[in-house]
Design a protein around this motif. Structure first.
Motif, PDB file in Angstrom:
ATOM      1  N   GLY A  28      -9.366 -20.237  11.470  1.00  0.00           N
ATOM      2  CA  GLY A  28     -10.604 -19.449  11.501  1.00  0.00           C
ATOM      3  C   GLY A  28     -11.782 -20.229  10.945  1.00  0.00           C
ATOM      4  O   GLY A  28     -12.903 -20.155  11.472  1.00  0.00           O
ATOM      5  N   ILE A  29     -11.533 -20.984   9.864  1.00  0.00           N
ATOM      6  CA  ILE A  29     -12.581 -21.816   9.272  1.00  0.00           C
ATOM      7  C   ILE A  29     -13.075 -22.859  10.276  1.00  0.00           C
ATOM      8  O   ILE A  29     -14.283 -23.083  10.434  1.00  0.00           O
ATOM      9  CB  ILE A  29     -12.064 -22.509   7.997  1.00  0.00           C
ATOM     10  CG1 ILE A  29     -11.822 -21.480   6.891  1.00  0.00           C
ATOM     11  CG2 ILE A  29     -13.050 -23.582   7.516  1.00  0.00           C
ATOM     12  CD1 ILE A  29     -11.080 -22.026   5.693  1.00  0.00           C
ATOM     13  N   LEU A  30     -12.128 -23.489  10.970  1.00  0.00           N
ATOM     14  CA  LEU A  30     -12.482 -24.512  11.959  1.00  0.00           C
ATOM     15  C   LEU A  30     -13.241 -23.916  13.138  1.00  0.00           C
ATOM     16  O   LEU A  30     -14.202 -24.515  13.634  1.00  0.00           O
ATOM     17  CB  LEU A  30     -11.215 -25.203  12.462  1.00  0.00           C
ATOM     18  CG  LEU A  30     -10.551 -26.194  11.508  1.00  0.00           C
ATOM     19  CD1 LEU A  30      -9.184 -26.602  12.037  1.00  0.00           C
ATOM     20  CD2 LEU A  30     -11.435 -27.423  11.324  1.00  0.00           C
ATOM     21  N   ILE A  31     -12.824 -22.748  13.582  1.00  0.00           N
ATOM     22  CA  ILE A  31     -13.456 -22.122  14.736  1.00  0.00           C
ATOM     23  C   ILE A  31     -14.901 -21.723  14.426  1.00  0.00           C
ATOM     24  O   ILE A  31     -15.802 -21.881  15.266  1.00  0.00           O
ATOM     25  CB  ILE A  31     -12.648 -20.886  15.186  1.00  0.00           C
ATOM     26  CG1 ILE A  31     -11.293 -21.331  15.749  1.00  0.00           C
ATOM     27  CG2 ILE A  31     -13.410 -20.063  16.218  1.00  0.00           C
ATOM     28  CD1 ILE A  31     -10.334 -20.191  16.006  1.00  0.00           C
ATOM     29  N   THR A  32     -15.125 -21.224  13.218  1.00  0.00           N
ATOM     30  CA  THR A  32     -16.449 -20.682  12.885  1.00  0.00           C
ATOM     31  C   THR A  32     -17.393 -21.688  12.242  1.00  0.00           C
ATOM     32  O   THR A  32     -18.618 -21.545  12.346  1.00  0.00           O
ATOM     33  CB  THR A  32     -16.298 -19.479  11.929  1.00  0.00           C
ATOM     34  OG1 THR A  32     -15.567 -19.887  10.755  1.00  0.00           O
ATOM     35  CG2 THR A  32     -15.551 -18.340  12.614  1.00  0.00           C
ATOM     36  N   THR A  33     -16.864 -22.722  11.573  1.00  0.00           N
ATOM     37  CA  THR A  33     -17.749 -23.604  10.812  1.00  0.00           C
ATOM     38  C   THR A  33     -17.590 -25.095  11.103  1.00  0.00           C
ATOM     39  O   THR A  33     -18.417 -25.889  10.673  1.00  0.00           O
ATOM     40  CB  THR A  33     -17.530 -23.402   9.296  1.00  0.00           C
ATOM     41  OG1 THR A  33     -16.203 -23.859   8.936  1.00  0.00           O
ATOM     42  CG2 THR A  33     -17.678 -21.949   8.897  1.00  0.00           C
TER      43      THR A  33
END
Length: 216
Positions: A28-33
């Protein structure tokens, strides 16, 4: 020591939901930021923390009373915890790199910043050693929730102390990081690794003594 590894692997495998949550959060961190460094470091450190939690499982319901009747020394027990948590961190680091590649490609970014990944891994190794050096002796000494509270307090004190010492020495850590001055500073890299290894070895000696003095 093989038996201890088998035991801890089985304990870790029983925490599949926690492990899945770690990887989903990292994804999720990679997808959003696009925070490659944070995602890799996060998976590595948090997975290592789950490894440290095996100490609590060993002590649960007076389990140590039986555990230490088995054919291994207390020194081997302490060493296994250090090797096992580092192994988990290393495997999670590799998994984090693969996760970065998969997610970035899924987002359409067919080229990944290899330099950022390399720097993250190089920083992550001493970070794992320092993490172990702080967490394991405290967890072996106090166990459970009390151990975690002591560790959090110790980390805060250490971080504040280090930043204060850097400030007194006239070193602007933020400036060094932002301007990538550390990339070409071989002395800084060598010093970081030497210090982390020395701290790791001292921590193991302390942990060994803690386990030797424990009564079950």
């Amino acid at each position: 020591m093989k038996g201890l590894w088998t035991k801890d692997i089985k304990l870790i495998s029983s925490q599949q939901k926690s492990l899945l949550a770690i990887w989903l959060i990292a994804a999720g961190i990679l997808i959003t930021t696009d925070q490659i460094s944070f995602a890799i470091s996060y998976t590595s450190i948090i997975t290592s923390m789950i490894g440290v939690s095996t100490i609590t499982y060993d002590a649960f319901d007076n389990g140590n009373v039986f555990l230490f009747t088995l054919p291994f020394t207390r020194k081997e027990y302490a060493m296994e915890k250090y090797l096992f948590t580092f192994f988990l961190g290393a495997v999670a680091t590799i998994g984090g790199i693969l996760l970065v590649i998969v997610v970035m490609m899924a987002k359409g970014a067919f080229s990944v910043n290899a330099e950022e990944i390399l720097i993250t891994v190089l920083i992550n190794i001493p970070s794992l050693l320092i993490f172990q050096a702080i967490f394991l002796p405290v967890q072996l000494k106090y166990e459970g929730e009390k151990g975690r509270i002591v560790v959090i307090g110790a980390v805060i004190v250490i971080v504040v102390f280090l930043f204060r010492m850097l400030e007194m020495a006239g070193i602007d850590l933020l400036d060094i990081i932002l301007n990538h001055m550390y990339l070409k500073d071989t002395t800084l890299w060598v010093s970081t690794y030497i210090i982390s290894i020395v701290v790791w070895l001292l921590s193991f000696i302390i942990s060994e003594r803690i386990v030797l003095k424990k009564e079950f």
